[in-house]
Design an enzyme around this catalytic site. Structure first.
Site, short mmCIF file in Angstrom:
data_model
loop_
_atom_site.label_atom_id
_atom_site.label_comp_id
_atom_site.label_asym_id
_atom_site.label_seq_id
_atom_site.Cartn_x
_atom_site.Cartn_y
_atom_site.Cartn_z
CG MET A 22 5.91 -11.64 0.88
SD MET A 22 5.27 -11.91 2.54
CE MET A 22 3.67 -11.17 2.44
CG PHE A 35 2.74 -2.12 8.31
CD1 PHE A 35 2.21 -2.04 7.03
CD2 PHE A 35 2.36 -1.16 9.23
CE1 PHE A 35 1.33 -1.03 6.68
CE2 PHE A 35 1.49 -0.14 8.90
CZ PHE A 35 0.98 -0.07 7.62
CD GLU A 36 7.81 -7.87 5.03
OE1 GLU A 36 9.03 -7.98 4.84
OE2 GLU A 36 6.96 -8.39 4.29
N GLY A 37 10.12 -4.55 8.44
CA GLY A 37 11.21 -3.62 8.74
C GLY A 37 10.96 -2.80 9.98
#
Length: 493
Positions: free
Chosen positions: A1, A280-282
């Site tokens: 998000m 956790f993204e990217g």
């Protein structure tokens, strides 16, 4: 998000229970073609199976067909190395173009996932018994010890059905700031967004309320904490969400791991929170070359995160609420690609070892069914955002389980339905892949009731599916509470 209005980011494309089949008193057999059934893994609501077809004759065979019956309540899901037809529980598997010829003494295999626990009955291969042709009545006994490990729902105090909402606690994002005390009671889990590290690799987390310059109506810290207590007094769970689109967290060293535990604990203790959300993204998670088995990861950022989360769970006990909000690229894409093998992105499927290692401690997995490219489902067809089939197919993958990168020896077991929710944008402003209330509830009908399904047929019916997650509480208010009011009515506690 993300802190900003999100735009499309197109994706590049259980403890395991090993159990051999138990064979009782059986007659000896003449040289023939046999098909042996084995459960290679199992869990509360299903299993992964393999049939081994062995040619014990002196001549090659040029094709095979295995038939069996499954009783009501057990269905075949994903399958591999065969073609399948099914008529009222009678399943037929035939060879593919590459494994139809079986030389004398050779063995070929095919496999499938099952929803339900019953084993095949009335098995035949090429019209004869799968056990071969009996020649005597001599009996022998071969048994294999079966070990079963199951997971049970933790005692968190959550209702049977939940709505999970992310609250813009440290920023406004164009949707307006909401004071903690003013968050609607329709939400059961409120994720404070976000705690972020001082640098991508430090593991040292920081959380602060939205600055007055961005959020003129922000409350004092004392009022903020009082608002949290008010929600908790009503049975709500308030978590700190870590990461987000801007908060890259790479625990590449033991020092970063320990800083993560220390700083996460400090935030939880300061505000008296109920747990932690891992968003956790990217580039936070990726798999090193050679790290090919989700059951035994070796990549430091994966191993250290698992250790950190287990430490936090042990520190706070059984009522600690642990949730995760990965993107589809980090979970469902693992059906096709895992890490950098075959030229894939090293982040493909990278959440799977974390989910698997924490499945005994995981309260809720709510994959983001948005900002996603087309994803292949268990029907080996690509599914696209915005309609019920996408949500059904994506949820079915984590509920039924699937072979990671198509490898029948490395099957990610499905989670308990009470551990799974569907992640959605609250409005068209919140992210790509917004789905109308009608389409969302059509997906829930299909998954929870086996009714109102579209072209995708799930591998099971999951009446205990936990609920829905949205980005975000703020965007929901911006959209006149359409998400929370409509879906709360559909999902009474």
């Amino acid at each position: 998000m993300s802190r900003r209005v999100l735009f499309a980011r197109v994706a590049a494309v259980a403890a395991l229970v090993v159990a051999a089949a138990v064979v009782g008193f059986t007659p000896a057999y003449a040289a023939s073609v046999t098909a042996t059934f084995t459960k290679t893994s199992s869990w509360d609501t299903g299993y992964t199976a393999q049939f081994s077809i062995k040619n014990e004759t002196s001549a090659a065979i040029s094709g095979w067909k295995v038939e069996f019956d499954l009783p009501a309540g057990t269905t075949v899901g994903a399958y591999w190395d065969a073609l399948q037809t099914n008529s009222s529980g009678h399943h037929s598997f035939t060879h593919r173009e590459y494994n139809g010829t079986v030389a004398p003494g050779a063995t070929v295999t095919f496999g499938f996932n099952a929803s339900g626990t019953a084993s095949p009955a009335n098995c035949k291969i090429n019209g004869a018994s799968c056990a071969g042709s009996p020649i005597t009545t001599t009996t022998t006994t071969t048994t294999t010890t079966t070990t079963t490990t199951t997971t049970t729902p933790p005692v968190t105090g959550l209702p049977k059905r939940v709505l999970v909402g992310y609250l813009h606690a440290s920023f406004a994002n164009g949707s307006g700031y909401i004071r903690m005390k003013d968050v609607s009671d329709d939400w059961d889990i409120i994720n404070l967004s976000f705690a972020e590290p001082t640098s991508a690799t430090s593991g040292d987390l920081r959380f602060a309320q939205c600055p007055v310059a961005e959020c003129p109506n922000v409350e004092s810290e004392a009022e903020f904490i009082a608002g949290i207590r008010d929600k908790q007094s009503k049975g709500k769970k308030v978590l700190i969400s870590i990461g987000g689109a801007n908060g890259q967290v790479q625990l590449s060293t033991a020092a970063a791991r320990d800083a993560f535990v220390r700083s996460a604990s400090a935030i939880i203790d300061k505000y008296g929170l109920d747990g932690l959300d891992v968003d956790f993204e990217g580039h936070s998670l990726s798999l090193n070359a050679g790290d090919t088995d989700f059951r035994a990861p070796t990549t430091p950022v994966i191993v250290n995160l698992i250790q950190a989360l287990k430490t936090l769970k042990a520190r706070y006990g059984a009522k600690f609420v642990l949730t995760m909000a990965p993107e589809t690229f980090f979970v469902q894409v693992g059906y096709q690609h895992y890490g950098g093998g075959s030229g894939a992105d090293p982040r493909a499927g990278a959440y799977l070892p974390v989910i698997h290692a924490l499945r005994d401690d995981l309260t809720l997995l709510h994959v983001q069914h948005y900002n996603s490219g087309p994803i292949m489902g268990l029907d080996n067809q690509y599914h696209f955002m915005g309609g019920s089939d996408f949500h059904v197919s994506m949820a079915d993958m984590v509920l039924a389980g699937f072979p990671v990168r198509g490898d029948a020896t490395k099957v990610f077991p499905g989670l308990r339905p009470d551990q799974v929710a569907i992640g959605l944008p609250a409005s068209v402003n919140a992210g790509n892949g917004f789905t109308s209330v009608a389409e969302v509830q059509k997906a829930l009908d299909c998954l929870m009731k086996g009714a109102n399904c579209g072209s995708y047929q799930p591998r099971g019916v999951y009446p205990n599916l936990r609920g829905l997650m949205t980005w975000s509480v703020n965007w929901d208010r911006y959209n006149n509470f359409e998400f929370s009011r409509s879906h709360r009515a559909y999902l009474p506690r």
